[in-house]
Design a protein around this motif. Structure first.
Motif, PDB file in Angstrom:
ATOM      1  N   LEU A  35      -2.210   1.955  -6.701  1.00  0.00           N
ATOM      2  CA  LEU A  35      -2.869   0.926  -5.897  1.00  0.00           C
ATOM      3  C   LEU A  35      -4.096   0.371  -6.617  1.00  0.00           C
ATOM      4  O   LEU A  35      -4.316  -0.844  -6.655  1.00  0.00           O
ATOM      5  N   GLY A  38      -3.053  -1.762  -9.356  1.00  0.00           N
ATOM      6  CA  GLY A  38      -2.519  -3.032  -8.871  1.00  0.00           C
ATOM      7  C   GLY A  38      -3.583  -4.033  -8.490  1.00  0.00           C
ATOM      8  O   GLY A  38      -3.434  -5.229  -8.728  1.00  0.00           O
ATOM      9  N   VAL A  48       1.911  -5.442  -4.966  1.00  0.00           N
ATOM     10  CA  VAL A  48       1.963  -4.001  -5.164  1.00  0.00           C
ATOM     11  C   VAL A  48       2.554  -3.414  -3.882  1.00  0.00           C
ATOM     12  O   VAL A  48       2.145  -3.787  -2.778  1.00  0.00           O
ATOM     13  N   VAL A 131      -4.508  -6.718   1.684  1.00  0.00           N
ATOM     14  CA  VAL A 131      -3.812  -5.465   1.961  1.00  0.00           C
ATOM     15  C   VAL A 131      -3.183  -5.577   3.346  1.00  0.00           C
ATOM     16  O   VAL A 131      -3.887  -5.767   4.337  1.00  0.00           O
ATOM     17  N   VAL A 163      -1.146  -6.354  -1.547  1.00  0.00           N
ATOM     18  CA  VAL A 163      -0.692  -4.970  -1.461  1.00  0.00           C
ATOM     19  C   VAL A 163       0.054  -4.794  -0.143  1.00  0.00           C
ATOM     20  O   VAL A 163      -0.495  -5.078   0.934  1.00  0.00           O
TER      21      VAL A 163
END
Length: 549
Positions: A35, A38, A48, A131, A163
């Protein structure tokens, strides 16, 4: 309630993600590294992906990620993806502080403002990361909108890194043909697996220590029972351990033993399949085991018999994704005895169906062994783990070799990107492939260009069973092998001892079956010994395929 009794400052096994109790196994550290890579310069924009079963620690990792992001990163955290594409854009803008007044309902206006924001951030040297937690709940339309955001770029680099955190269903979602453009933009992916026994022991000790315990009240057998009942899922570990401590307090015991753990798990189970108790023969008394071996020689279902461990590792790089904790599936009427008319069953294999079957192969194999909830264990075994309740071997051979083995196998398809396909039946030049309920019967020649002879075979096995059995060994493992040998194609007739005579018989057995003739019972030799005592599952010789297939 039990804090003072055990000398604790706070509850050690609360299920809320308290940063003070964070325990990072090697797998968790690897996932966190992916993570961080990424969202750093290594990600180079794009996506990611981190997946994992419920309770394996994805949210905890997300919190760790937010605490360790680079100073030049601006983060938008989306926790509720059950929204439309426009609402998702609004959420991202609000998280980043982008003004959304006057843009309601207009995706174009939202994207324009976000684009200006990203360009300004780029000029100031900042990286912008979105995210999205629980990403498996995103609609295909919302995912496509997110993909389009990654088109925002300069002449040299993309302006946005995304992400995706989600349950295993996210992988299935991203295999849709209409989302293949998004899947191609995933620059790093990782699947978070449950803890092994060693890490479960460390996890329990860590949380007790953080909670202020001067000693760990969980006996070694209790930790093994926790692992057995939780399958190494941290959230389930917390629930079971907390209730076990309460049970010890109620009974005024100073230590927690395996009996208390099983009682706690039984109390809170309430039909949860992942927490059912497994009774393995190696845990039984000698007399009960002896009786079991007698039954085995009479054709006892081999699913209850201990197996040899330590299957060879398949590809276990970070991009290899262990299977999802399986979802419930409806039983399919594919195992009925019926006509062997080849022309009635020939079909084709399109790319979309193959992609779906590749993701579901482990679930299907688990279902053939009688319990779909064992899918993650089977794939874990096939990726080299020996503590998940199954063993797995990699083989290279022909259709004839698989037919002689007589067990369902997972074919490894190529060339190019590796795919998996469950083989459940063979009759002449027709194969029954696919998971129960989604099976197709195809001609062997349909797979000739895709299958190069590699396949995987898995079977139940308790953790800790020896990786090989050789001359001079004794005990339950050899006794089980001995009973198999008595039921083989040319049965062994001799005393219950692994001596030169048995070794010679074993070498001859290995030669007859094209195995390495070393006189040692490793996983592959065990596999061929097993086939003489397995009552089910077996490779189907006739079947009925639903009309819609």
């Amino acid at each position: 309630m039990y804090l003072r009794y055990f000398g604790l400052n706070e509850r050690p096994f609360a299920i809320t993600p308290d940063p003070a109790f964070v325990f990072l196994s090697d797998r968790h550290r690897d996932a966190l590294a992916h993570l961080l890579f990424g969202i750093g310069q290594g990600g180079s924009g794009g996506f990611v992906q981190l997946t994992g079963e419920v309770g394996t620690g994805k949210t905890t990792l997300c919190r760790c990620l937010l605490e360790q992001v680079p100073e030049d990163a601006r983060i938008a955290l989306v926790l509720n993806p059950l929204v439309s594409a426009s609402e998702l854009l609004e959420s991202i803008c609000e998280e980043l502080g982008v003004e959304t007044e006057g843009t309601q309902g207009s995706a174009k206006k939202l994207v324009d403002r976000l684009s200006h924001y990203l360009l300004d951030a780029h000029q100031s040297g900042a990286r912008v990361v979105v995210v999205i937690d629980e990403a498996q709940n995103l609609s295909p339309e919302a995912l496509e909108q997110v993909r389009l955001l990654t088109n925002l770029e300069t002449s040299k680099e993309k302006l946005l890194q995304i992400v995706l955190l989600g349950q295993p269903e996210l992988r299935d979602l991203l295999q849709r043909r209409d989302l293949r453009q998004l899947a191609q933009r995933i620059t790093a992916r990782y699947h978070l697996t449950p803890l092994g026994l060693k890490d479960t022991r460390r996890y329990v000790g860590h949380r007790m220590n953080v909670a202020g315990a001067e000693r760990n009240p969980f006996k070694s057998g209790a930790v093994k029972a926790i692992f057995q009942r939780s399958h190494g899922v941290p959230r389930l570990i917390n629930i079971i351990a907390d209730r076990a401590l309460l049970g010890a307090y109620a009974s005024e015991a100073t230590m927690v033993d395996a009996r208390m753990v099983h009682a706690a798990a039984d109390e809170i189970q309430q039909g949860e399949p992942g927490m059912r108790r497994r009774i393995w023969p190696w845990a039984l008394s000698g007399s009960v085991l002896a009786s079991l071996l007698v039954l085995l020689g009479s054709g006892l279902d081999f699913r209850t018999v201990p197996q040899v461990s330590s299957p060879p590792a398949v590809d276990s790089t970070q991009t290899a994704e262990p299977v999802a904790q399986p979802v419930a599936v409806e039983p399919a009427p594919v195992a009925r005895e019926t006509s062997n008319d080849r022309s009635a069953f020939s079909g084709s294999l399109d790319d979309q169906w193959l992609a779906q079957q590749s993701a579901a192969a482990w679930r299907g194999l688990a279902e053939t062994w009688g319990n779909v909830e064992d899918a993650w264990e089977i794939q874990g075994a096939c990726q080299g783990r020996n503590d998940v309740g199954f063993a797995c071997v990699y083989n290279q051979g022909t259709w004839l070799r698989i037919e002689r083995l007589g067990l369902p196998v997972v074919l490894i398809l190529g060339p190019g990107e590796e795919q998996f396909l469950l083989l459940r039946g063979m009759q002449s030049d027709v194969l029954l492939v696919g998971t129960p309920g989604e099976s197709r019967a195809v001609l062997k020649q349909t797979l000739e260009s895709r299958w190069l002879g590699a396949y995987l075979v898995a079977w139940p096995q308790p953790a800790g069973w020896p990786g090989e059995i050789k001359r001079g060994d004794s005990g339950p493992a050899f006794e089980t092998v001995f009973e198999m040998a008595k039921n083989a194609d040319q049965p062994f007739q001799g005393p219950l001892v692994f001596d030169a005579r048995f070794e010679q018989w074993l070498v001859q057995f290995q030669q007859r079956h094209g195995l390495e003739a070393d006189g040692i019972v490793g996983p592959k030799t065990l596999l061929y010994l097993m086939k003489y005592v397995i009552s089910e599952p077996g490779l189907l010789r006739s079947w009925s395929v639903p009309d819609e297939v």
